[in-house]
Enzyme design. Structure first.
Site, PDB file in Angstrom:
ATOM      1  N   HIS A  12       3.659 -24.306  39.670  1.00 52.90           N
ATOM      2  CA  HIS A  12       3.092 -23.933  40.990  1.00 52.90           C
ATOM      3  C   HIS A  12       3.349 -25.097  41.933  1.00 52.90           C
ATOM      4  CE1 HIS A  12      -0.391 -21.990  43.398  1.00 52.90           C
ATOM      5  NE2 HIS A  12       0.144 -22.940  44.162  1.00 52.90           N
ATOM      6  N   HIS A  14       4.517 -26.355  46.033  1.00 57.35           N
ATOM      7  CA  HIS A  14       4.831 -26.101  47.449  1.00 57.35           C
ATOM      8  C   HIS A  14       5.850 -27.147  47.907  1.00 57.35           C
ATOM      9  CE1 HIS A  14       1.427 -23.304  48.001  1.00 57.35           C
ATOM     10  NE2 HIS A  14       0.844 -24.059  47.091  1.00 57.35           N
ATOM     11  N   LEU A  15       7.014 -26.666  48.299  1.00 60.52           N
ATOM     12  CA  LEU A  15       8.047 -27.599  48.778  1.00 60.52           C
ATOM     13  C   LEU A  15       8.207 -27.572  50.291  1.00 60.52           C
ATOM     14  CD1 LEU A  15      10.909 -27.329  46.120  1.00 60.52           C
ATOM     15  CD2 LEU A  15       9.277 -29.194  46.459  1.00 60.52           C
ATOM     16  N   ARG A  16       7.552 -26.589  50.956  1.00 59.90           N
ATOM     17  CA  ARG A  16       7.686 -26.467  52.425  1.00 59.90           C
ATOM     18  C   ARG A  16       9.144 -26.269  52.817  1.00 59.90           C
ATOM     19  NH1 ARG A  16       2.437 -25.582  51.799  1.00 59.90           N
ATOM     20  NH2 ARG A  16       1.125 -27.417  51.863  1.00 59.90           N
ATOM     21  N   ASN A  39       4.596 -19.493  50.636  1.00 63.47           N
ATOM     22  CA  ASN A  39       3.761 -19.452  51.853  1.00 63.47           C
ATOM     23  C   ASN A  39       4.310 -20.347  52.966  1.00 63.47           C
ATOM     24  OD1 ASN A  39       3.010 -21.745  50.319  1.00 63.47           O
ATOM     25  ND2 ASN A  39       0.956 -21.790  51.195  1.00 63.47           N
ATOM     26  N   LYS A  95       3.775 -13.581  44.442  1.00 65.20           N
ATOM     27  CA  LYS A  95       2.542 -14.331  44.626  1.00 65.20           C
ATOM     28  C   LYS A  95       1.627 -13.546  45.546  1.00 65.20           C
ATOM     29  CE  LYS A  95      -0.381 -17.758  44.667  1.00 65.20           C
ATOM     30  NZ  LYS A  95      -0.214 -19.067  45.296  1.00 65.20           N
ATOM     31  N   HIS A 132      -3.583 -15.974  43.766  1.00 67.16           N
ATOM     32  CA  HIS A 132      -4.552 -16.946  44.283  1.00 67.16           C
ATOM     33  C   HIS A 132      -5.910 -16.253  44.220  1.00 67.16           C
ATOM     34  CE1 HIS A 132      -5.733 -20.388  47.027  1.00 67.16           C
ATOM     35  NE2 HIS A 132      -6.825 -19.636  46.947  1.00 67.16           N
ATOM     36  N   HIS A 166      -4.007 -21.952  39.615  1.00 67.43           N
ATOM     37  CA  HIS A 166      -4.894 -23.103  39.851  1.00 67.43           C
ATOM     38  C   HIS A 166      -6.358 -22.814  39.562  1.00 67.43           C
ATOM     39  CE1 HIS A 166      -5.096 -20.965  43.627  1.00 67.43           C
ATOM     40  NE2 HIS A 166      -3.995 -21.484  44.112  1.00 67.43           N
ATOM     41  N   ASP A 238       0.358 -27.415  42.001  1.00 72.73           N
ATOM     42  CA  ASP A 238      -0.103 -26.994  43.330  1.00 72.73           C
ATOM     43  C   ASP A 238       0.031 -28.158  44.307  1.00 72.73           C
ATOM     44  OD1 ASP A 238      -1.014 -25.366  45.356  1.00 72.73           O
ATOM     45  OD2 ASP A 238      -3.126 -25.534  44.805  1.00 72.73           O
ATOM     46  N   HIS A 242       0.912 -31.940  53.221  1.00 76.17           N
ATOM     47  CA  HIS A 242       0.668 -31.668  54.647  1.00 76.17           C
ATOM     48  C   HIS A 242       0.914 -32.984  55.382  1.00 76.17           C
ATOM     49  CE1 HIS A 242      -1.225 -27.655  54.372  1.00 76.17           C
ATOM     50  NE2 HIS A 242      -1.719 -28.077  53.218  1.00 76.17           N
ATOM     51  N   ALA A 254      -5.882 -27.855  53.794  1.00 78.09           N
ATOM     52  CA  ALA A 254      -6.151 -27.870  52.351  1.00 78.09           C
ATOM     53  C   ALA A 254      -4.863 -28.134  51.585  1.00 78.09           C
ATOM     54  CB  ALA A 254      -6.754 -26.536  51.926  1.00 78.09           C
TER      55      ALA A 254
END
Ligand code: NCD
Ligand code: ZN
Length: 335
Positions: A12, A14-16, A39, A95, A132, A166, A238, A242, A254
């Site tokens: 899980h 997030h690479l943006r 996302n 997802k 989620h 998560h 996860d 940011h 978050a």
């Protein structure tokens, strides 16, 4: 002391996109692969956009040998859309976000009853559903309140590969044990911290994530399940970067950024608890077995030489603060 891990996976991540992706993607390159969250703004809903995003990830990874398992944002897809997704190279699963539950999830599902036919088809096509799992209730109760939804899904679709993403509570672990078709990911921070670490003293924005860290008994149960080698519990960082200005803000975003230190910290935790023999399953074996994955063959050696965690990672105007910023972890990756 040294440990060698085979094809570690982050289930899980997030690479943006854009400059942030270019900064953070290489920091996951000690992993053999990862499940990439969809996302973005706008979310990755179309297979074409997913393929293009995957190519941008490859470019950002440089020469790293890294298998990316791409996800699409669940939007009650039609049979045709499911078939196309399943045939798209690199596609891993969908997802599902309850609408508005976390960062960039506004287009998520507001009524699961409307999704029944998609879920039935996913079960038949053996496409994993990653969820989620939080309600819109009181923040500490959101995961607990969602467990009845997981239960309903697990009963209604007994062959659907259903992943509770998560997890943060002892109650989620109990549910995991009840249904063979459930699996779960757990983050690094939820093995370590409780709400007290986030908000019990001075507020720690860099430890704020969704779902929020819970009680000591929850953290302890998650850690024990990982250390005991729970066969359906997988590591999913996860890691959710940011920009510093969005974390150190009166409306703190978050997400905890852990990618660069996850492997060293896990080595530290598992050795300290005499459970080093369970780390391989947690970091790769369980995921490969459950999802029939064959990631790139890669070994990573960790040793008990300290890692100084930078106070921030910066490039091209981007700045992101990791967990343990400015601190030392007693293990590091041997390069
Ligand atoms: C994630 C993010 O920033 O994309 N944030 C988080 O707190 N975990 C989204 C998510 O996985 O909920
Ligand atoms: Zn996430």
């Amino acid at each position: 002391m040294e440990i060698t891990l085979h094809s570690p996976l982050d289930m899980h991540l997030h690479l943006r996109d854009g400059d942030m992706m270019n900064l953070v993607a290489p920091l996951s390159s000690d992993f053999a692969g990862a499940v990439i969250m969809p996302n973005l703004v706008p979310p990755v809903t179309a297979p074409g956009a997913m393929v293009a995003y995957g190519e941008r990830i490859d470019a950002a990874m440089g020469h790293a040998d890294f298998t990316r398992y791409m996800t699409l944002f669940f939007t009650k897809q039609t049979e045709q859309q499911l078939l196309i997704a399943k045939d798209t190279p690199g596609f891993f699963g969908f997802k599902l976000y309850p609408a508005g539950i976390t960062t960039n999830s506004e287009g998520g599902v507001s009524n699961l009853a409307d999704a029944e036919s998609t879920l039935k088809m996913m079960e038949e096509m053996d496409i994993p559903l990653l969820v989620h799992g939080e309600s819109h209730g009181f923040v500490m109760d959101r995961e607990a309140e969602f467990l009845s939804v997981y239960r309903t899904l697990a009963q209604k679709y007994p062959k659907l590969r259903l992943c509770m993403e998560h997890i943060t509570t002892a109650a989620a672990l109990e549910l995991l044990d009840e249904y063979e078709n459930l699996c779960a990911t757990v983050t690094l921070q939820h093995l370590i911290i409780t709400l007290d670490d986030v908000a019990g003293g001075a507020l720690k924005p860099h430890l704020f994530c969704k779902p929020i860290a819970k009680r000591p008994n929850d953290r302890d149960a998650l850690l024990q399940a990982a250390l005991n080698g729970h066969p359906r519990l997988m590591f999913g960082s996860d890691s959710a970067p940011h920009p510093r200005c969005n974390k150190e803000s009166c409306g703190c975003a978050a997400g905890v950024f852990t990618a660069p230190l996850a492997l060293p910290k896990l080595a530290e935790i598992f050795t300290r608890n005499n459970a080093i023999d369970k780390l391989q399953g947690f970091i790769s074996g369980n995921a490969c077995r459950i999802h029939k994955l064959t990631p790139t063959a890669k070994t990573v050696t960790l040793h008990d030489t300290p890692m100084a965690v930078p106070t921030a990672y910066r490039s091209n105007g981007q700045e992101v603060v990791p967990m343990y910023a400015g601190e030392e972890i007693s293990w590091s990756v041997k390069h």
